[in-house]
Structures are given as structure tokens and as C-alpha cells.
Design an enzyme around this catalytic site. Structure first.
Site, PDB file in Angstrom:
ATOM      1  CG  MET A   1      -1.927  -1.082   1.288  1.00 49.89           C
ATOM      2  SD  MET A   1      -3.142  -0.936  -0.007  1.00 49.89           S
ATOM      3  CE  MET A   1      -3.680   0.734   0.191  1.00 49.89           C
ATOM      4  N   GLY A  41       4.179  -7.613   6.055  1.00 49.26           N
ATOM      5  CA  GLY A  41       4.629  -6.445   6.801  1.00 49.26           C
ATOM      6  C   GLY A  41       3.452  -5.547   7.039  1.00 49.26           C
ATOM      7  N   GLY A  42       3.695  -4.418   7.644  1.00 49.76           N
ATOM      8  CA  GLY A  42       2.620  -3.491   7.971  1.00 49.76           C
ATOM      9  C   GLY A  42       1.701  -3.200   6.800  1.00 49.76           C
ATOM     10  CG  ASP A  43       3.032  -0.604   3.859  1.00 51.02           C
ATOM     11  OD1 ASP A  43       3.963  -1.406   4.055  1.00 51.02           O
ATOM     12  OD2 ASP A  43       3.217   0.544   3.412  1.00 51.02           O
ATOM     13  CD  GLU A  44       6.770  -4.351   2.122  1.00 49.47           C
ATOM     14  OE1 GLU A  44       7.254  -5.478   2.316  1.00 49.47           O
ATOM     15  OE2 GLU A  44       7.455  -3.346   1.889  1.00 49.47           O
TER      16      GLU A  44
END
Length: 135
Positions: A1, A41-44
Site C-alpha cells: 500500500m 509487513g505493515g502494508d506489504e
């Protein structure tokens, strides 16, 4: 994102979680039940696929996914949602750490080229790029 941290920081983690669920839905709809999906991951996110698609079919699928993400309703006052994608075309079995590293390098190429796009390449492309950037 792209710019996901702005959502969490500016609108709170519940709103960020909503966005992540919506993007997960887009991934499932675009890549289908045969895809192995995961948040790395956080946004992956990572998507593992094995279908034999032509490059043109991949491009259509990726464009559809990115269009789906753009249709997700952002929080009021937030920028339109977008997604950068690194597509690793795997020709032979490799350790998962290598796959992740090479796909990650391609993802960062997409971000460096302005975000909201995808960059596709082979493991050889990514290895050359990783070594060139390290040197």
C-alpha cells in the site's frame, strides 16, 4: 500500500485495519482461490501463484487489482488509495528468502518510479539490481 502510514497515523489503526481488509478482499478477488496470499509487513502483502499466464494476462490481472484498490473508499480527507507492486517471475525453485528479497527489490523499483504501478522482472533482473545497488 502506498502511503499507508498516513492512514494509521492520521485516522487511527481501526481505519488502517479496515483498509487492509479491503485490500485483502481485492487480492482474493483478483488472484482467485488458487493464490497463496499473506501479509508480510505493515502494508506489504505477498501473493504466490503458479498459473501459466502470458505476460499480457498478468498485465490485465495487475491492472484490475490496482483499479480495485483505487476504488476502496479512503478515510475522509485522505488521498486516494494506491498500491505499488513488485512481480517476480520465477523460473526455478529458490529459497523463500531469495524470493522475498528479489520481489522486494522489484517493489522498491515500482515505488522509486512514482508509486501506483508495478514492476515485473525475473530473479536474474533482481539479483543484478540488488548487486548493482549494493556496490
Amino acid at each position: 500500500m502506498d502511503h499507508f502510514k498516513e492512514i494509521n497515523d492520521g485516522f487511527g489503526h481501526p481505519e488502517g485495519d479496515r483498509i487492509l481488509r479491503e485490500v485483502s478482499r481485492c487480492l482474493q478477488e483478483c488472484f482467485g482461490p488458487e493464490a497463496l496470499l499473506g501479509r508480510v509487513g505493515g502494508d506489504e502483502f505477498a501473493v504466490f501463484l503458479q498459473p501459466n499466464l502470458s505476460l499480457e494476462e498478468w498485465k490485465v490481472c495487475l491492472r484490475h487489482f490496482q483499479e480495485s484498490v483505487r476504488l476502496v473508499e479512503p478515510p475522509s480527507g485522505a488521498r486516494r488509495l494506491s498500491c505499488s507492486v513488485g512481480v517476480l517471475l520465477v523460473k526455478e525453485p529458490r529459497p523463500v528468502e531469495e524470493l522475498y528479497r528479489d520481489a522486494d527489490w522489484l517493489l522498491y523499483q515500482a515505488k522509486a518510479q512514482g508509486r501506483d504501478r508495478y514492476v515485473a522482472g525475473t530473479q536474474e533482473d533482481a539479483r543484478v539490481g540488488v548487486h548493482a545497488q549494493a556496490g
